[in-house]
Design an enzyme around this catalytic site. Structure first.
Site, PDB file in Angstrom:
ATOM      1  N   ASP A 165       0.836  -1.195   0.000  1.00  0.00           N
ATOM      2  CA  ASP A 165       0.000   0.000   0.000  1.00  0.00           C
ATOM      3  C   ASP A 165       0.874   1.249   0.000  1.00  0.00           C
ATOM      4  O   ASP A 165       1.462   1.610   1.015  1.00  0.00           O
ATOM      5  CB  ASP A 165      -0.917  -0.028   1.228  1.00  0.00           C
ATOM      6  CG  ASP A 165      -1.818   1.196   1.320  1.00  0.00           C
ATOM      7  OD1 ASP A 165      -1.825   2.008   0.375  1.00  0.00           O
ATOM      8  OD2 ASP A 165      -2.525   1.338   2.344  1.00  0.00           O
ATOM      9  N   TYR A 176     -16.563  15.463 -14.814  1.00  0.00           N
ATOM     10  CA  TYR A 176     -15.149  15.201 -14.550  1.00  0.00           C
ATOM     11  C   TYR A 176     -14.451  16.435 -13.969  1.00  0.00           C
ATOM     12  O   TYR A 176     -14.308  16.552 -12.758  1.00  0.00           O
ATOM     13  CB  TYR A 176     -14.429  14.710 -15.818  1.00  0.00           C
ATOM     14  CG  TYR A 176     -13.089  14.097 -15.474  1.00  0.00           C
ATOM     15  CD1 TYR A 176     -12.979  12.746 -15.179  1.00  0.00           C
ATOM     16  CD2 TYR A 176     -11.929  14.868 -15.398  1.00  0.00           C
ATOM     17  CE1 TYR A 176     -11.760  12.185 -14.822  1.00  0.00           C
ATOM     18  CE2 TYR A 176     -10.710  14.326 -15.040  1.00  0.00           C
ATOM     19  CZ  TYR A 176     -10.633  12.979 -14.755  1.00  0.00           C
ATOM     20  OH  TYR A 176      -9.429  12.432 -14.384  1.00  0.00           O
ATOM     21  N   THR A 178      -8.390   3.149 -19.668  1.00  0.00           N
ATOM     22  CA  THR A 178      -7.837   2.564 -18.448  1.00  0.00           C
ATOM     23  C   THR A 178      -8.967   1.854 -17.718  1.00  0.00           C
ATOM     24  O   THR A 178     -10.147   2.027 -18.050  1.00  0.00           O
ATOM     25  CB  THR A 178      -7.244   3.640 -17.525  1.00  0.00           C
ATOM     26  OG1 THR A 178      -8.310   4.507 -17.076  1.00  0.00           O
ATOM     27  CG2 THR A 178      -6.186   4.473 -18.230  1.00  0.00           C
TER      28      THR A 178
END
Length: 395
Positions: free
Chosen positions: A110, A234, A274
């Site tokens: 992480d 966005y 993606t």
């Protein structure tokens, strides 16, 4: 085992090790074909296993012959169960770097945690001494703040009012309208906590305090702006607030790096397929139309073409970086050309389920999506039995 793509919504649950290796090798070959870059020598890539992060690592290593350390959080394979594509990408990268005599080590964990930061710093001290380029390219939807212990989850929502527009299910090609309800202030705060610049600054503070940053050190984080078409959901939505925070953080970090004559900068990149963008309503339809337009204009780029151009023509030109009025590097410049956007707008008005196969590049979108997971590459026999248990030596 024989590995086939297995879908659940906008996620592929399987990955093909040989296909992922082909993806990495194709990117390496592209960089080699373009010629060397007089660039960084010791590079840390935070978020190094997929997308722009992976391409940045490949460009650093095979373009500038840099030593690289990659940090990522990927699931290893188990018997009868594939790893995440980032695992196979990173294993392939390390194998190719070793063949080329390049230093390449990886840390799986992480990246938001203090533990991984400390482990990375110790590796830098032990093997490289100092770092001259830090790429920050994390794309996690969830972050646990190491200082508070609070787990934050990002959301994709407009601010102020609901947003309605067209989108496409890229699996079926069906174009429909979608509405997204507006966010709360808590949604904004959580999204900024995950995707803003706080963790980037924590990384740079930790590296600086440990004395592992070189003179003239450079750190680059990635952002996206996009057209007016996607603004409400966005750039002027929750994610946009996080991107604003990330971009403002570049100035804060640069101020802290004055004693090293260092700088932090944000690169605004092109819209690409993606895992994250595939789940954002409106974006897949926009990308399909954009791909069609840019391919016709001969200016389409994937991740590796973008990153090579960023390094060669922007970061390491020997001249002052060309930046916009907000101090950002723009390698979305071809996407945002007025003529390109005018064509996309005209196609958007016509786009529906019947017209999209002709006016858009949904085939290219689907191909790029499958490529993310190692599927659809020439020269790979997808009917063959392959070993899913690809090992990777981790630092």
């Amino acid at each position: 085992m024989i590995i086939e793509p297995r879908m659940r919504g906008f996620i592929c649950l399987t990955a093909h090790p040989e296909g992922c290796a082909a993806n990495v090798i194709n990117q390496i070959n592209y960089v080699k074909s373009q010629g060397p870059i007089d660039g960084p020598k010791n590079v840390l890539v935070i978020g190094a296993s997929t997308g722009f992060g992976l391409s940045s690592r490949i460009t650093s290593a095979f373009g500038a012959h840099a030593s690289t350390i990659g940090v990522f959080f990927e699931k290893a394979p188990q018997a009868g169960k594939t790893a995440t594509p980032g695992w196979y990408n990173s294993a392939a990268f390390q194998a190719e770097a070793e063949k080329a005599g390049l230093y390449a080590k990886s840390i799986n964990g992480d990246a938001f945690s203090d533990e991984v930061k400390s482990k990375t710093i110790e590796l830098i001290k032990k093997d490289l001494g100092k770092i001259d380029l830090i790429i920050y390219s994390l794309a996690s939807p969830v972050r646990t703040n190491p200082k508070t212990g609070v787990t934050h989850r990002s959301t994709l929502k407009p601010i102020g009012q609901a947003f309605t527009n067209k989108t496409v299910d890229f699996h079926t090609g069906i174009v429909s309208n979608i509405s997204i309800e507006p966010c709360t202030q808590e949604d904004i705060d959580n999204t900024v906590a995950v995707m803003g610049g706080e963790d980037w600054e924590l990384w740079m503070d930790a590296l600086s305090e440990a004395g592992v940053l070189s003179e003239n050190v450079l750190s680059v984080a990635y952002s996206y702006i996009g057209p007016a078409l996607t603004e409400p959901v966005y750039r002027k939505g929750t994610i946009g607030m996080a991107k604003d925070h990330l971009e403002a953080t570049a100035f804060t970090i640069t101020d802290k790096l004055k004693n090293l004559n260092g700088k932090a900068i944000v690169s605004v990149n092109k819209a690409l397929v993606t895992q994250a963008s595939s789940a954002i309503p409106v974006i897949p339809l926009y990308i399909s139309l954009l791909y069609k337009t840019m391919k016709e204009e001969g200016i389409h780029e994937g991740c590796i073409e973008q990153m090579y151009r960023l390094f060669k023509d922007r970061l390491y030109t020997g001249q002052e970086m060309l930046k916009d009025e907000k101090g950002r590097i723009r390698v979305d410049d071809w996407e945002m050309r007025p003529d390109v956007q005018a064509k996309v707008d005209a196609l958007w008005a016509k786009a529906d389920t019947e017209t999209l196969p002709e006016i858009g590049d949904l085939k290219g979108y689907k191909s790029d999506f499958l490529n993310l997971f190692g599927f659809g590459f020439e020269g790979v026999d997808y009917t063959a039995d392959v070993n899913e248990n690809v090992p990777m030596e981790l630092a």
